[in-house]
Design an enzyme around this catalytic site. Structure first.
Site, short mmCIF file in Angstrom:
data_model
loop_
_atom_site.label_atom_id
_atom_site.label_comp_id
_atom_site.label_asym_id
_atom_site.label_seq_id
_atom_site.Cartn_x
_atom_site.Cartn_y
_atom_site.Cartn_z
CG HIS A 232 8.09 -1.14 -10.15
ND1 HIS A 232 8.78 -1.69 -11.21
CD2 HIS A 232 6.86 -0.85 -10.62
CE1 HIS A 232 8.01 -1.72 -12.28
NE2 HIS A 232 6.84 -1.23 -11.95
CD GLU B 291 0.57 -1.61 -15.49
OE1 GLU B 291 1.19 -0.58 -15.17
OE2 GLU B 291 0.57 -2.64 -14.81
CG ASP C 226 4.47 -0.14 -16.99
OD1 ASP C 226 5.62 0.33 -17.15
OD2 ASP C 226 4.24 -1.05 -16.19
#
Length: 250
Positions: free
Chosen positions: A44, A148, A174
Site C-alpha cells: 500500500h 484477512e 481486509d
C-alpha cells in the site's frame, strides 16, 4: 541479543509499525525510538525494490529488523526482499495451505526451490559460504502470514500446520471487508479470537494490526503477542495535529 524470530517464538511481546515512506531516515528514527521491528509496506505504499534496498541498508545501521509486507505471494516478490537483508516477510491474503506452502518454499532454502546466491547483502556480499548462508537464513528469517479473508477462517488449522511459520497475522481492515462487517465490530473481534486460538493450537504466535497503542494491552491479554501499531504517516499526522491543537488552544 536474541534475534526477532527467537523473541517471537519465545512468546515475547514485540511491537512494530508500518513504514510507507521511501526514506531510509524513517527507519533510522524508528530504530532509535526503540521499536522491535518495522514493516515496509509494499502493498500500500510506493516502495519499489530500489527503495527497499535503501530501507534495508538503514535497518542494518539502526539495528531495526525489517519484516517487509510484499506485493504478492510469488517467489519473485518474496526472495529479493530477503536477499536485500530484510529479517522476514509479511505475506498478504494467505487463505489456504497450498499458498502457505508456496510462501515457505520461496523463503526457506531447505525447501529446495529458492534461488541461491550468497552475493547479496544477506550473504554479506559473498563472504558467507553458501552452506552457512542458507543455514543462517533458514534459522533466522521471520514469516508472517496474513489472515484477512473469510475463506481463511475455515482453514486456519491447515494453514497454521505448515512447518516454520512464525506468525498468523490478522489484517483487520481486509478481514472485516471480506466478512462484510464493521471495523471495529463484535463480529470482527470474534474472527480475530478464532485466529488467536488456531495460532495457540499450532504453537505459533498471533499478530494483529492496531491503529492506536491503547489497543495493545487488551489484545495482549487475549493472546496476541506481535503488534504492528500504526505507521510512520500516522505518527507524523498525530504529532502535527497535537502541535496545531495546542497552538489553537492558546
Amino acid at each position: 541479543m536474541r534475534g526477532l524470530k527467537a523473541r517471537i517464538n519465545a512468546g515475547e511481546t514485540v511491537i512494530g509499525s508500518f513504514v510507507k515512506t521511501p526514506a531510509p531516515h524513517v527507519v533510522e528514527i524508528l530504530g532509535l525510538a526503540g521499536l522491535d521491528f518495522a514493516v515496509p509496506d509494499q502493498e500500500h505504499a510506493p516502495l519499489d525494490l530500489g527503495a527497499m534496498d535503501q530501507l534495508a541498508l538503514a535497518s542494518r545501521a539502526a539495528g531495526l529488523p525489517l519484516v517487509a509486507r510484499c506485493w504478492g505471494q510469488s517467489p519473485a516478490r518474496i526472495s529479493p526482499l530477503l536477499d536485500l537483508g530484510c529479517a522476514g516477510v509479511m505475506v498478504p491474503h494467505v487463505a489456504d495451505r497450498g499458498t502457505a506452502e508456496a510462501v515457505m518454499a520461496a523463503v526457506k532454502f531447505g525447501r529446495g526451490s529458492r534461488g541461491l546466491s550468497p552475493s547479496p547483502r544477506a550473504g554479506r556480499y559473498g563472504t558467507l559460504a553458501a552452506p552457512d548462508y542458507t543455514a543462517k537464513s533458514d534459522a533466522e528469517t521471520v514469516v508472517m502470514l496474513q489472515i484477512e479473508d473469510k475463506e481463511a477462517l475455515e482453514r486456519l488449522d491447515e494453514i497454521a500446520a505448515v512447518p516454520d511459520i512464525d506468525v498468523l497475522f490478522v489484517g483487520p481492515a481486509d478481514l472485516s471487508q471480506s466478512l462484510g462487517c464493521g471495523f471495529p465490530s463484535a463480529e470482527l473481534d470474534a474472527a480475530i479470537i478464532r485466529v488467536i486460538a488456531a495460532a495457540r493450537r499450532a504453537g505459533v504466535a498471533a499478530g494483529l494490526f492496531v491503529g492506536d497503542e491503547s489497543q495493545i494491552a487488551p489484545w495482549r491479554e487475549r493472546g496476541v503477542s506481535v503488534f504492528v501499531c500504526g505507521s510512520d504517516q500516522g505518527l507524523l499526522m498525530k504529532g502535527a495535529r497535537r502541535i496545531i491543537e495546542a497552538g489553537r488552544a492558546c
